[in-house]
Every structure is written in C-alpha cells, then in structure tokens.
Design a protein around this motif. Structure first.
Motif: not given
Length: 86
Positions: A6-9, A16-29, A31-38
C-alpha cells in the motif's frame, strides 16, 4: 506485505487498478494481495516490485521470513530479483 504494498503504491501515486493493469492481473486480485488475503507466485511478486519501483527484498520481507527452510526454494530470491529487474 500489506503495509509495504500500500505504501509503495501510494508513493508512486497509483491506484490499485493502475498497479493491477501494469502487472497484468485483475484489480480484484491485486486488492486481495494488498489486503493480505492473496498469495501471488514469484513472477507476480517480482512484477509488482518492478512496477512499484520498490526493492522486492524489502517489499516482501514478510514472505521471505515465512520460508520454513524446507527443501523447496523460497519464492523470491536475490537471483530472481536481479534477473527480473535487468
């Protein structure tokens, strides 16, 4: 990993949507990673670090600390970080 991601982002001024798009994953995924659930695999971890311009060894320190020393290799190693950030 939650706080560090979160801090780096936020330091990069990205959503979150911009990071996800740049990485090639969904925003929902993402979010799961950033929240510690993925739990992303190594390639995604390395792409996240590159997109967020963060040191992966710091960004994912808790993931590395969780490695139990079994016969399997940790997901992120200094060698993989160097290869992915060339």
């Amino acid at each position: 990993m939650r706080e560090a991601l979160r801090n780096a982002r936020k330091e990069q001024g990205m959503t979150q949507a911009e990071v996800a798009a740049a990485v090639g994953i969904s925003r929902n995924y993402y979010n799961e990673i950033e929240m510690g659930r993925g739990c992303p695999h190594g390639a995604i971890l390395l792409r996240l670090a590159k997109v967020l311009k963060a040191d992966p060894m710091v960004l994912f320190a808790d993931v590395l600390d969780d490695h139990d020393g079994s016969t399997s290799e940790p997901t992120v190693t200094p060698e993989r970080v160097e290869a992915a950030t060339r």
